[in-house]
Design a protein around this motif. Structure first.
Motif, PDB file in Angstrom:
ATOM      1  N   ARG A   1       0.825  -1.203   0.000  1.00 19.98           N
ATOM      2  CA  ARG A   1       0.000   0.000   0.000  1.00 19.98           C
ATOM      3  C   ARG A   1       0.862   1.257   0.000  1.00 19.98           C
ATOM      4  NH1 ARG A   1      -3.498   1.207   5.237  1.00 19.98           N
ATOM      5  NH2 ARG A   1      -1.366   1.245   6.010  1.00 19.98           N
ATOM      6  N   GLU A   2       1.932   1.272   0.808  1.00 17.47           N
ATOM      7  CA  GLU A   2       2.805   2.440   0.862  1.00 17.47           C
ATOM      8  C   GLU A   2       3.474   2.688  -0.481  1.00 17.47           C
ATOM      9  OE1 GLU A   2       5.505   1.609   3.979  1.00 17.47           O
ATOM     10  OE2 GLU A   2       4.026   1.817   5.587  1.00 17.47           O
ATOM     11  N   ARG A   3       3.974   1.621  -1.105  1.00 20.63           N
ATOM     12  CA  ARG A   3       4.674   1.773  -2.372  1.00 20.63           C
ATOM     13  C   ARG A   3       3.722   2.289  -3.455  1.00 20.63           C
ATOM     14  NH1 ARG A   3       9.323  -0.488  -4.276  1.00 20.63           N
ATOM     15  NH2 ARG A   3       9.467  -1.921  -2.515  1.00 20.63           N
ATOM     16  N   VAL A   4       2.527   1.719  -3.521  1.00 19.06           N
ATOM     17  CA  VAL A   4       1.558   2.127  -4.538  1.00 19.06           C
ATOM     18  C   VAL A   4       1.086   3.550  -4.283  1.00 19.06           C
ATOM     19  CG1 VAL A   4      -0.732   1.661  -5.481  1.00 19.06           C
ATOM     20  CG2 VAL A   4       0.844  -0.224  -5.050  1.00 19.06           C
ATOM     21  N   ARG A   5       0.911   3.918  -3.045  1.00 20.39           N
ATOM     22  CA  ARG A   5       0.473   5.278  -2.725  1.00 20.39           C
ATOM     23  C   ARG A   5       1.519   6.291  -3.154  1.00 20.39           C
ATOM     24  NH1 ARG A   5      -1.310   6.208   3.315  1.00 20.39           N
ATOM     25  NH2 ARG A   5      -2.934   4.776   2.593  1.00 20.39           N
ATOM     26  N   LEU A   6       2.802   5.969  -2.987  1.00 22.33           N
ATOM     27  CA  LEU A   6       3.855   6.870  -3.438  1.00 22.33           C
ATOM     28  C   LEU A   6       3.811   7.075  -4.946  1.00 22.33           C
ATOM     29  CD1 LEU A   6       6.868   5.668  -1.236  1.00 22.33           C
ATOM     30  CD2 LEU A   6       5.584   7.801  -1.024  1.00 22.33           C
ATOM     31  N   ALA A   7       3.317   6.074  -5.685  1.00 19.79           N
ATOM     32  CA  ALA A   7       3.187   6.190  -7.143  1.00 19.79           C
ATOM     33  C   ALA A   7       1.869   6.846  -7.538  1.00 19.79           C
ATOM     34  CB  ALA A   7       3.308   4.812  -7.787  1.00 19.79           C
ATOM     35  N   GLY A   8       1.075   7.287  -6.568  1.00 23.34           N
ATOM     36  CA  GLY A   8      -0.194   7.941  -6.859  1.00 23.34           C
ATOM     37  C   GLY A   8      -1.332   6.978  -7.094  1.00 23.34           C
ATOM     38  N   GLY A   9      -1.148   5.705  -6.775  1.00 24.20           N
ATOM     39  CA  GLY A   9      -2.168   4.702  -7.044  1.00 24.20           C
ATOM     40  C   GLY A   9      -2.924   4.267  -5.807  1.00 24.20           C
ATOM     41  N   ALA A  10      -3.659   3.158  -5.967  1.00 21.06           N
ATOM     42  CA  ALA A  10      -4.492   2.648  -4.886  1.00 21.06           C
ATOM     43  C   ALA A  10      -4.491   1.125  -4.918  1.00 21.06           C
ATOM     44  CB  ALA A  10      -5.920   3.174  -5.003  1.00 21.06           C
TER      45      ALA A  10
ATOM     46  N   THR B   1      -8.648 -11.597  -4.013  1.00 22.73           N
ATOM     47  CA  THR B   1      -8.365 -10.805  -5.211  1.00 22.73           C
ATOM     48  C   THR B   1      -7.715  -9.496  -4.791  1.00 22.73           C
ATOM     49  OG1 THR B   1     -10.228 -11.728  -6.446  1.00 22.73           O
ATOM     50  CG2 THR B   1      -9.327  -9.633  -7.228  1.00 22.73           C
ATOM     51  N   VAL B   2      -6.550  -9.241  -5.377  1.00 22.88           N
ATOM     52  CA  VAL B   2      -5.815  -8.006  -5.108  1.00 22.88           C
ATOM     53  C   VAL B   2      -5.846  -7.172  -6.390  1.00 22.88           C
ATOM     54  CG1 VAL B   2      -3.611  -6.973  -4.485  1.00 22.88           C
ATOM     55  CG2 VAL B   2      -4.325  -9.129  -3.430  1.00 22.88           C
ATOM     56  N   THR B   3      -6.342  -5.947  -6.281  1.00 19.75           N
ATOM     57  CA  THR B   3      -6.419  -5.047  -7.433  1.00 19.75           C
ATOM     58  C   THR B   3      -5.590  -3.803  -7.141  1.00 19.75           C
ATOM     59  OG1 THR B   3      -8.662  -5.820  -7.932  1.00 19.75           O
ATOM     60  CG2 THR B   3      -7.949  -3.755  -8.956  1.00 19.75           C
ATOM     61  N   VAL B   4      -4.678  -3.506  -8.052  1.00 19.06           N
ATOM     62  CA  VAL B   4      -3.788  -2.355  -7.883  1.00 19.06           C
ATOM     63  C   VAL B   4      -3.893  -1.481  -9.129  1.00 19.06           C
ATOM     64  CG1 VAL B   4      -1.435  -1.584  -7.467  1.00 19.06           C
ATOM     65  CG2 VAL B   4      -2.220  -3.753  -6.496  1.00 19.06           C
ATOM     66  N   THR B   5      -4.058  -0.180  -8.935  1.00 18.94           N
ATOM     67  CA  THR B   5      -4.098   0.758 -10.062  1.00 18.94           C
ATOM     68  C   THR B   5      -3.097   1.883  -9.813  1.00 18.94           C
ATOM     69  OG1 THR B   5      -5.887   2.018  -9.021  1.00 18.94           O
ATOM     70  CG2 THR B   5      -6.506   0.294 -10.603  1.00 18.94           C
ATOM     71  N   VAL B   6      -2.433   2.301 -10.887  1.00 13.76           N
ATOM     72  CA  VAL B   6      -1.543   3.457 -10.843  1.00 13.76           C
ATOM     73  C   VAL B   6      -1.842   4.334 -12.051  1.00 13.76           C
ATOM     74  CG1 VAL B   6       0.286   2.292  -9.557  1.00 13.76           C
ATOM     75  CG2 VAL B   6       0.290   2.205 -12.037  1.00 13.76           C
ATOM     76  N   PRO B   7      -1.768   5.645 -11.908  1.00 18.23           N
ATOM     77  CA  PRO B   7      -2.088   6.533 -13.044  1.00 18.23           C
ATOM     78  C   PRO B   7      -0.954   6.610 -14.044  1.00 18.23           C
ATOM     79  CG  PRO B   7      -1.469   7.832 -11.153  1.00 18.23           C
ATOM     80  CD  PRO B   7      -1.464   6.412 -10.685  1.00 18.23           C
ATOM     81  N   ARG B   8      -1.329   6.834 -15.290  1.00 16.46           N
ATOM     82  CA  ARG B   8      -0.336   7.119 -16.322  1.00 16.46           C
ATOM     83  C   ARG B   8       0.234   8.507 -16.079  1.00 16.46           C
ATOM     84  NH1 ARG B   8      -0.832   5.207 -22.405  1.00 16.46           N
ATOM     85  NH2 ARG B   8       0.914   6.313 -23.384  1.00 16.46           N
ATOM     86  N   ARG B   9       1.444   8.735 -16.493  1.00 17.09           N
ATOM     87  CA  ARG B   9       2.113  10.000 -16.228  1.00 17.09           C
ATOM     88  C   ARG B   9       1.325  11.177 -16.786  1.00 17.09           C
ATOM     89  NH1 ARG B   9       7.523  10.516 -19.209  1.00 17.09           N
ATOM     90  NH2 ARG B   9       7.894   8.570 -18.068  1.00 17.09           N
ATOM     91  N   SER B  10       0.882  11.097 -18.023  1.00 16.02           N
ATOM     92  CA  SER B  10       0.144  12.204 -18.643  1.00 16.02           C
ATOM     93  C   SER B  10      -1.198  12.424 -17.957  1.00 16.02           C
ATOM     94  CB  SER B  10      -0.076  11.929 -20.125  1.00 16.02           C
ATOM     95  OG  SER B  10      -0.765  10.693 -20.317  1.00 16.02           O
ATOM     96  N   ALA B  11      -1.846  11.321 -17.523  1.00 15.21           N
ATOM     97  CA  ALA B  11      -3.142  11.441 -16.847  1.00 15.21           C
ATOM     98  C   ALA B  11      -2.956  12.066 -15.488  1.00 15.21           C
ATOM     99  CB  ALA B  11      -3.795  10.069 -16.745  1.00 15.21           C
ATOM    100  N   ALA B  12      -1.878  11.697 -14.780  1.00 19.86           N
ATOM    101  CA  ALA B  12      -1.649  12.252 -13.444  1.00 19.86           C
ATOM    102  C   ALA B  12      -1.321  13.731 -13.504  1.00 19.86           C
ATOM    103  CB  ALA B  12      -0.489  11.509 -12.760  1.00 19.86           C
ATOM    104  N   GLY B  13      -0.781  14.164 -14.688  1.00 17.19           N
ATOM    105  CA  GLY B  13      -0.424  15.571 -14.801  1.00 17.19           C
ATOM    106  C   GLY B  13      -1.580  16.476 -15.145  1.00 17.19           C
ATOM    107  N   ARG B  14      -2.734  15.931 -15.493  1.00 16.79           N
ATOM    108  CA  ARG B  14      -3.896  16.762 -15.862  1.00 16.79           C
ATOM    109  C   ARG B  14      -4.485  17.429 -14.620  1.00 16.79           C
ATOM    110  NH1 ARG B  14      -5.497  12.188 -19.116  1.00 16.79           N
ATOM    111  NH2 ARG B  14      -4.933  12.490 -21.279  1.00 16.79           N
TER     112      ARG B  14
END
Length: 415
Positions: free
Chosen positions: A381-390, A402-415
Protein backbone atom coordinates in the motif's frame (compact mmCIF):
# COMPACT_ATOMS: atom_id res chain seq x y z
CA UNK A 1 17.21 63.26 36.34
CA UNK A 2 17.76 60.42 33.89
CA UNK A 3 14.91 58.28 32.76
CA UNK A 4 14.38 55.31 30.54
CA UNK A 5 14.19 55.90 26.80
CA UNK A 6 10.91 55.44 25.10
CA UNK A 7 10.45 55.16 21.38
CA UNK A 8 7.51 57.34 20.51
CA UNK A 9 4.38 56.10 18.89
CA UNK A 10 2.32 58.40 16.62
CA UNK A 11 1.06 61.31 18.69
CA UNK A 12 4.17 61.43 20.90
CA UNK A 13 3.24 58.61 23.27
CA UNK A 14 6.09 56.24 24.25
CA UNK A 15 5.52 52.52 23.70
CA UNK A 16 6.13 50.27 26.65
CA UNK A 17 8.58 47.84 25.02
CA UNK A 18 11.54 50.26 24.76
CA UNK A 19 14.08 49.81 27.55
CA UNK A 20 17.31 51.41 28.74
CA UNK A 21 18.26 54.94 29.92
CA UNK A 22 19.95 57.17 27.31
CA UNK A 23 22.41 60.02 28.02
CA UNK A 24 22.50 59.41 31.80
CA UNK A 25 25.36 61.88 32.16
CA UNK A 26 23.37 65.03 31.29
CA UNK A 27 21.79 65.69 34.71
CA UNK A 28 24.92 64.95 36.80
CA UNK A 29 27.03 67.13 34.50
CA UNK A 30 24.58 70.03 34.78
CA UNK A 31 24.45 69.66 38.59
CA UNK A 32 28.24 69.75 38.73
CA UNK A 33 28.43 72.83 36.51
CA UNK A 34 25.86 74.73 38.59
CA UNK A 35 27.62 73.69 41.81
CA UNK A 36 31.02 74.76 40.51
CA UNK A 37 29.64 78.13 39.33
CA UNK A 38 27.90 78.86 42.60
CA UNK A 39 30.90 77.91 44.74
CA UNK A 40 33.21 79.96 42.53
CA UNK A 41 31.04 83.05 42.83
CA UNK A 42 30.96 82.57 46.60
CA UNK A 43 34.74 82.07 46.80
CA UNK A 44 35.69 85.18 44.80
CA UNK A 45 33.14 87.30 46.61
CA UNK A 46 31.26 88.33 43.50
CA UNK A 47 28.12 88.15 45.61
CA UNK A 48 27.60 87.99 49.34
CA UNK A 49 24.90 85.42 50.12
CA UNK A 50 24.24 84.41 53.71
CA UNK A 51 26.06 81.21 54.84
CA UNK A 52 22.77 79.43 55.14
CA UNK A 53 22.05 80.21 51.48
CA UNK A 54 25.18 78.37 50.29
CA UNK A 55 24.34 75.41 52.52
CA UNK A 56 20.80 75.24 51.11
CA UNK A 57 22.24 75.56 47.59
CA UNK A 58 24.67 72.63 48.08
CA UNK A 59 22.11 70.51 49.95
CA UNK A 60 19.54 71.04 47.21
CA UNK A 61 21.94 69.90 44.49
CA UNK A 62 22.98 66.89 46.58
CA UNK A 63 19.34 65.97 47.07
CA UNK A 64 18.74 66.18 43.33
CA UNK A 65 21.71 63.90 42.66
CA UNK A 66 20.44 61.50 45.33
CA UNK A 67 17.00 61.35 43.69
CA UNK A 68 18.66 60.38 40.40
CA UNK A 69 20.58 57.55 42.07
CA UNK A 70 17.51 56.26 43.89
CA UNK A 71 15.43 56.36 40.68
CA UNK A 72 18.01 54.41 38.69
CA UNK A 73 18.25 51.77 41.40
CA UNK A 74 14.48 51.50 41.85
CA UNK A 75 13.57 51.60 38.16
CA UNK A 76 16.44 50.10 36.20
CA UNK A 77 14.56 49.86 32.92
CA UNK A 78 11.75 52.39 32.83
CA UNK A 79 10.19 54.72 35.38
CA UNK A 80 6.40 54.32 35.39
CA UNK A 81 4.39 57.45 34.61
CA UNK A 82 3.03 57.84 38.12
CA UNK A 83 6.40 57.83 39.91
CA UNK A 84 7.88 59.88 37.02
CA UNK A 85 5.27 62.61 37.59
CA UNK A 86 5.92 62.61 41.35
CA UNK A 87 9.66 62.84 40.81
CA UNK A 88 9.18 65.69 38.32
CA UNK A 89 7.16 67.62 40.92
CA UNK A 90 9.81 67.01 43.59
CA UNK A 91 12.56 68.17 41.26
CA UNK A 92 10.62 71.29 40.29
CA UNK A 93 10.40 72.27 43.97
CA UNK A 94 14.11 71.59 44.46
CA UNK A 95 14.96 73.59 41.33
CA UNK A 96 13.09 76.58 42.79
CA UNK A 97 14.86 76.18 46.14
CA UNK A 98 18.31 75.84 44.57
CA UNK A 99 17.70 78.76 42.22
CA UNK A 100 16.63 80.99 45.14
CA UNK A 101 19.80 80.09 47.07
CA UNK A 102 22.18 80.19 44.09
CA UNK A 103 24.76 82.94 44.57
CA UNK A 104 25.67 82.93 40.86
CA UNK A 105 22.18 82.75 39.33
CA UNK A 106 23.18 79.83 37.07
CA UNK A 107 20.61 77.45 38.56
CA UNK A 108 17.96 78.63 36.11
CA UNK A 109 19.60 76.18 33.67
CA UNK A 110 18.33 73.28 35.82
CA UNK A 111 14.79 73.89 34.58
CA UNK A 112 15.72 72.57 31.12
CA UNK A 113 15.91 69.12 32.74
CA UNK A 114 12.11 69.09 33.20
CA UNK A 115 11.19 68.85 29.50
CA UNK A 116 14.32 66.75 28.87
CA UNK A 117 13.35 63.99 31.32
CA UNK A 118 9.64 64.33 30.54
CA UNK A 119 10.38 63.41 26.91
CA UNK A 120 11.55 59.94 28.00
CA UNK A 121 8.70 59.32 30.43
CA UNK A 122 5.72 60.98 28.73
CA UNK A 123 6.60 61.74 25.13
CA UNK A 124 7.08 64.75 22.89
CA UNK A 125 3.85 66.63 23.63
CA UNK A 126 4.32 66.70 27.39
CA UNK A 127 7.98 67.71 26.97
CA UNK A 128 7.11 70.67 24.73
CA UNK A 129 4.32 71.72 27.10
CA UNK A 130 6.70 71.68 30.08
CA UNK A 131 9.26 73.68 28.11
CA UNK A 132 6.58 76.32 27.54
CA UNK A 133 5.68 76.27 31.26
CA UNK A 134 9.34 76.72 32.24
CA UNK A 135 9.69 79.62 29.83
CA UNK A 136 6.52 81.20 31.26
CA UNK A 137 7.83 80.82 34.82
CA UNK A 138 11.07 82.56 33.91
CA UNK A 139 9.22 85.45 32.26
CA UNK A 140 6.98 85.75 35.34
CA UNK A 141 10.02 85.76 37.62
CA UNK A 142 11.68 88.49 35.57
CA UNK A 143 8.45 90.52 35.62
CA UNK A 144 8.24 90.31 39.42
CA UNK A 145 11.94 90.72 40.24
CA UNK A 146 12.85 93.27 37.55
CA UNK A 147 9.94 95.30 36.13
CA UNK A 148 10.78 96.53 32.65
CA UNK A 149 13.29 93.74 32.20
CA UNK A 150 12.46 93.50 28.51
CA UNK A 151 14.42 96.70 27.84
CA UNK A 152 17.44 95.35 29.72
CA UNK A 153 19.91 93.56 27.40
CA UNK A 154 21.19 91.29 30.18
CA UNK A 155 17.74 89.93 30.97
CA UNK A 156 16.82 89.52 27.32
CA UNK A 157 20.11 87.70 26.74
CA UNK A 158 19.41 85.39 29.69
CA UNK A 159 15.94 84.68 28.30
CA UNK A 160 17.30 83.87 24.84
CA UNK A 161 19.96 81.58 26.30
CA UNK A 162 17.28 79.82 28.34
CA UNK A 163 15.15 79.33 25.21
CA UNK A 164 18.20 77.92 23.42
CA UNK A 165 18.79 75.56 26.33
CA UNK A 166 15.20 74.33 26.16
CA UNK A 167 15.46 73.76 22.42
CA UNK A 168 18.72 71.87 22.79
CA UNK A 169 17.37 69.76 25.67
CA UNK A 170 14.23 68.72 23.80
CA UNK A 171 16.25 68.08 20.62
CA UNK A 172 18.79 65.97 22.50
CA UNK A 173 16.00 63.95 24.07
CA UNK A 174 14.41 63.39 20.65
CA UNK A 175 17.73 62.23 19.18
CA UNK A 176 18.37 59.94 22.15
CA UNK A 177 14.89 58.42 21.84
CA UNK A 178 15.32 57.89 18.10
CA UNK A 179 18.72 56.27 18.59
CA UNK A 180 17.39 54.06 21.37
CA UNK A 181 14.42 53.06 19.23
CA UNK A 182 16.76 52.11 16.36
CA UNK A 183 18.93 50.09 18.74
CA UNK A 184 15.89 48.36 20.18
CA UNK A 185 14.59 47.52 16.71
CA UNK A 186 18.00 46.17 15.77
CA UNK A 187 18.09 44.04 18.92
CA UNK A 188 14.60 42.75 18.16
CA UNK A 189 15.63 42.00 14.57
CA UNK A 190 18.72 40.14 15.77
CA UNK A 191 16.58 38.19 18.24
CA UNK A 192 14.16 37.31 15.45
CA UNK A 193 17.03 36.23 13.20
CA UNK A 194 18.44 34.05 15.96
CA UNK A 195 15.01 32.61 16.67
CA UNK A 196 14.48 31.95 12.96
CA UNK A 197 17.88 30.26 12.79
CA UNK A 198 16.93 28.09 15.74
CA UNK A 199 13.62 27.16 14.11
CA UNK A 200 15.35 26.40 10.82
CA UNK A 201 17.86 24.20 12.64
CA UNK A 202 15.00 22.32 14.28
CA UNK A 203 13.19 22.00 10.96
CA UNK A 204 16.38 20.72 9.33
CA UNK A 205 16.81 18.14 12.08
CA UNK A 206 13.18 17.11 11.69
CA UNK A 207 13.52 16.83 7.90
CA UNK A 208 16.65 14.73 8.37
CA UNK A 209 14.80 12.45 10.78
CA UNK A 210 11.84 12.10 8.40
CA UNK A 211 14.16 11.49 5.46
CA UNK A 212 16.03 8.81 7.39
CA UNK A 213 12.74 7.21 8.45
CA UNK A 214 11.44 7.27 4.87
CA UNK A 215 14.67 5.72 3.62
CA UNK A 216 14.48 2.99 6.29
CA UNK A 217 10.90 2.24 5.23
CA UNK A 218 11.94 2.11 1.58
CA UNK A 219 14.83 -0.24 2.30
CA UNK A 220 12.51 -2.41 4.41
CA UNK A 221 10.04 -2.62 1.53
CA UNK A 222 12.82 -3.48 -0.90
CA UNK A 223 14.14 -6.25 1.33
CA UNK A 224 10.69 -7.68 1.92
CA UNK A 225 9.49 -7.41 -1.69
CA UNK A 226 12.66 -8.57 -3.41
CA UNK A 227 14.69 -10.84 -1.15
CA UNK A 228 11.63 -12.15 0.66
CA UNK A 229 9.92 -13.01 -2.61
CA UNK A 230 12.92 -14.76 -4.17
CA UNK A 231 13.56 -16.79 -1.04
CA UNK A 232 9.89 -17.80 -1.10
CA UNK A 233 10.24 -18.78 -4.76
CA UNK A 234 13.32 -20.83 -3.94
CA UNK A 235 11.39 -22.59 -1.19
CA UNK A 236 8.52 -23.37 -3.58
CA UNK A 237 10.91 -24.84 -6.14
CA UNK A 238 12.59 -26.95 -3.49
CA UNK A 239 9.20 -28.27 -2.42
CA UNK A 240 8.51 -29.03 -6.08
CA UNK A 241 11.82 -30.87 -6.36
CA UNK A 242 11.02 -32.87 -3.25
CA UNK A 243 7.59 -33.78 -4.61
CA UNK A 244 8.98 -35.03 -7.96
CA UNK A 245 12.21 -36.53 -6.63
CA UNK A 246 11.01 -40.17 -6.65
CA UNK A 247 8.62 -40.11 -9.63
CA UNK A 248 10.10 -37.56 -12.06
CA UNK A 249 13.75 -36.91 -11.44
CA UNK A 250 14.24 -34.54 -14.45
CA UNK A 251 11.40 -32.34 -13.15
CA UNK A 252 12.93 -32.39 -9.69
CA UNK A 253 16.29 -31.38 -11.13
CA UNK A 254 14.66 -28.51 -13.04
CA UNK A 255 12.98 -27.38 -9.81
CA UNK A 256 16.35 -27.39 -8.03
CA UNK A 257 17.79 -25.39 -10.91
CA UNK A 258 14.94 -22.93 -10.58
CA UNK A 259 15.61 -22.67 -6.86
CA UNK A 260 19.23 -21.85 -7.61
CA UNK A 261 17.99 -19.31 -10.13
CA UNK A 262 15.78 -17.70 -7.48
CA UNK A 263 18.74 -17.45 -5.16
CA UNK A 264 20.73 -15.87 -7.98
CA UNK A 265 17.82 -13.52 -8.64
CA UNK A 266 17.86 -12.50 -4.98
CA UNK A 267 21.53 -11.62 -5.33
CA UNK A 268 20.76 -9.74 -8.55
CA UNK A 269 18.02 -7.79 -6.79
CA UNK A 270 20.55 -6.69 -4.19
CA UNK A 271 22.91 -5.55 -6.93
CA UNK A 272 20.06 -3.80 -8.73
CA UNK A 273 19.12 -1.93 -5.59
CA UNK A 274 22.72 -0.77 -5.22
CA UNK A 275 22.78 0.36 -8.87
CA UNK A 276 19.46 2.18 -8.39
CA UNK A 277 20.88 4.06 -5.43
CA UNK A 278 23.78 5.09 -7.65
CA UNK A 279 21.47 6.05 -10.51
CA UNK A 280 22.81 3.24 -12.73
CA UNK A 281 19.67 1.11 -13.07
CA UNK A 282 18.58 0.19 -16.61
CA UNK A 283 15.07 0.40 -18.15
CA UNK A 284 12.32 -1.66 -16.55
CA UNK A 285 9.73 -3.65 -18.56
CA UNK A 286 6.71 -4.74 -16.53
CA UNK A 287 5.54 -7.44 -18.95
CA UNK A 288 8.98 -9.08 -19.08
CA UNK A 289 9.41 -8.93 -15.31
CA UNK A 290 5.96 -10.43 -14.71
CA UNK A 291 6.58 -13.21 -17.25
CA UNK A 292 9.83 -14.15 -15.52
CA UNK A 293 8.11 -13.97 -12.14
CA UNK A 294 5.25 -16.28 -13.21
CA UNK A 295 7.64 -18.71 -14.88
CA UNK A 296 9.61 -19.14 -11.68
CA UNK A 297 6.56 -19.59 -9.44
CA UNK A 298 4.48 -21.88 -11.66
CA UNK A 299 4.95 -25.30 -10.06
CA UNK A 300 3.56 -28.72 -9.28
CA UNK A 301 1.35 -27.70 -6.38
CA UNK A 302 0.04 -24.50 -7.96
CA UNK A 303 -0.59 -23.20 -11.42
CA UNK A 304 0.08 -19.52 -12.21
CA UNK A 305 -1.09 -17.87 -15.42
CA UNK A 306 -0.37 -14.41 -16.80
CA UNK A 307 -2.23 -12.05 -19.09
CA UNK A 308 -0.72 -8.73 -20.20
CA UNK A 309 -2.07 -6.04 -22.49
CA UNK A 310 -1.52 -2.39 -23.38
CA UNK A 311 1.41 -0.05 -23.93
CA UNK A 312 3.79 0.57 -21.03
CA UNK A 313 5.23 3.77 -22.54
CA UNK A 314 4.14 6.91 -20.71
CA UNK A 315 4.30 5.23 -17.30
CA UNK A 316 6.92 6.11 -14.71
CA UNK A 317 9.36 3.35 -13.87
CA UNK A 318 8.43 3.80 -10.20
CA UNK A 319 4.75 3.14 -11.01
CA UNK A 320 5.57 0.00 -13.04
CA UNK A 321 7.87 -1.26 -10.30
CA UNK A 322 5.10 -0.67 -7.77
CA UNK A 323 2.83 -2.96 -9.84
CA UNK A 324 5.58 -5.57 -10.09
CA UNK A 325 6.24 -5.51 -6.33
CA UNK A 326 2.52 -5.77 -5.70
CA UNK A 327 2.39 -8.83 -7.97
CA UNK A 328 5.33 -10.34 -6.07
CA UNK A 329 3.64 -9.81 -2.73
CA UNK A 330 0.26 -11.09 -3.89
CA UNK A 331 1.79 -14.24 -5.45
CA UNK A 332 3.92 -14.91 -2.39
CA UNK A 333 0.88 -14.65 -0.12
CA UNK A 334 -1.23 -16.84 -2.41
CA UNK A 335 1.34 -19.61 -2.82
CA UNK A 336 3.07 -19.55 0.51
CA UNK A 337 0.31 -18.60 2.97
CA UNK A 338 -3.05 -19.22 1.25
CA UNK A 339 -2.08 -22.61 -0.27
CA UNK A 340 -3.64 -21.59 -3.59
CA UNK A 341 -3.82 -24.17 -6.35
CA UNK A 342 -4.51 -21.68 -9.13
CA UNK A 343 -3.45 -18.06 -9.42
CA UNK A 344 -4.25 -15.67 -12.26
CA UNK A 345 -2.22 -12.50 -12.88
CA UNK A 346 -3.61 -9.84 -15.22
CA UNK A 347 -1.81 -6.58 -16.08
CA UNK A 348 -3.30 -3.96 -18.39
CA UNK A 349 -1.66 -0.64 -19.27
CA UNK A 350 -4.40 1.70 -20.48
CA UNK A 351 -4.48 5.28 -21.65
CA UNK A 352 -5.36 6.61 -18.20
CA UNK A 353 -4.15 4.02 -15.70
CA UNK A 354 -2.47 0.65 -15.37
CA UNK A 355 -4.32 -2.10 -13.54
CA UNK A 356 -2.96 -5.25 -11.95
CA UNK A 357 -5.32 -7.98 -10.74
CA UNK A 358 -4.09 -11.07 -8.90
CA UNK A 359 -6.75 -13.67 -8.12
CA UNK A 360 -6.25 -16.95 -6.27
CA UNK A 361 -8.42 -19.83 -5.00
CA UNK A 362 -6.67 -20.13 -1.67
CA UNK A 363 -7.90 -20.04 1.90
CA UNK A 364 -8.56 -16.30 1.88
CA UNK A 365 -7.84 -13.73 4.56
CA UNK A 366 -9.23 -13.87 8.09
CA UNK A 367 -11.92 -11.29 9.00
CA UNK A 368 -10.67 -7.78 9.68
CA UNK A 369 -8.92 -4.94 7.84
CA UNK A 370 -6.54 -6.30 5.23
CA UNK A 371 -4.03 -3.48 5.91
CA UNK A 372 -3.26 -5.14 9.24
CA UNK A 373 -2.42 -8.54 7.70
CA UNK A 374 1.36 -8.35 7.78
CA UNK A 375 4.24 -6.17 6.72
CA UNK A 376 3.95 -7.11 3.05
CA UNK A 377 0.47 -5.72 2.51
CA UNK A 378 1.34 -2.52 4.34
CA UNK A 379 4.47 -2.14 2.24
CA UNK A 380 2.44 -2.76 -0.93
CA UNK A 381 0.00 0.00 0.00
CA UNK A 382 2.80 2.44 0.86
CA UNK A 383 4.67 1.77 -2.37
CA UNK A 384 1.56 2.13 -4.54
CA UNK A 385 0.47 5.28 -2.73
CA UNK A 386 3.86 6.87 -3.44
CA UNK A 387 3.19 6.19 -7.14
CA UNK A 388 -0.19 7.94 -6.86
CA UNK A 389 -2.17 4.70 -7.04
CA UNK A 390 -4.49 2.65 -4.89
CA UNK A 391 -4.82 -0.93 -3.62
CA UNK A 392 -8.03 -2.88 -3.06
CA UNK A 393 -8.22 -6.34 -1.52
CA UNK A 394 -11.34 -8.52 -1.46
CA UNK A 395 -11.31 -11.88 0.24
CA UNK A 396 -13.66 -14.48 1.64
CA UNK A 397 -12.57 -17.31 3.89
CA UNK A 398 -12.18 -20.52 1.88
CA UNK A 399 -12.96 -18.81 -1.44
CA UNK A 400 -9.72 -17.04 -2.31
CA UNK A 401 -8.47 -13.48 -2.53
CA UNK A 402 -8.36 -10.80 -5.21
CA UNK A 403 -5.82 -8.01 -5.11
CA UNK A 404 -6.42 -5.05 -7.43
CA UNK A 405 -3.79 -2.36 -7.88
CA UNK A 406 -4.10 0.76 -10.06
CA UNK A 407 -1.54 3.46 -10.84
CA UNK A 408 -2.09 6.53 -13.04
CA UNK A 409 -0.34 7.12 -16.32
CA UNK A 410 2.11 10.00 -16.23
CA UNK A 411 0.14 12.20 -18.64
CA UNK A 412 -3.14 11.44 -16.85
CA UNK A 413 -1.65 12.25 -13.44
CA UNK A 414 -0.42 15.57 -14.80
CA UNK A 415 -3.90 16.76 -15.86
Amino acid sequence: MTSSPTALAPGGEPPSHVSGRPVPWVAPLLYAAVLAGGLYYDAVGAVSPPPSGVAVFVAGLATLAGLDVLERRRYRVRTPKGPAAALAGARLILFVVVTAADPAGLSRALFVLLPFTAYFAFGRRVAVALAAVCLGLLVAWFSIAAPGWYVNAAYVSDLLMFVLGLVLAVSMAAVAVGEQESRTRLEHALDEVEESHTRLSRYAERVAELTAAEERNRVAREIHDSLGHHLTAAAVQMEKAEAFLDRDRPTAERALADARTSAARALEEVRHSVRALRGEAGPFRLSEALAELVRRLDGARSHVTLETAGDESGYDAAALRALYRAAQEALTNALRHAAAGRVTVSATCGDVEARLVVTDDGTGLPPGPWEERGVGLRGMRERVRLAGGAVAVTSEAGRGTTVTVTVPRRSAAGR
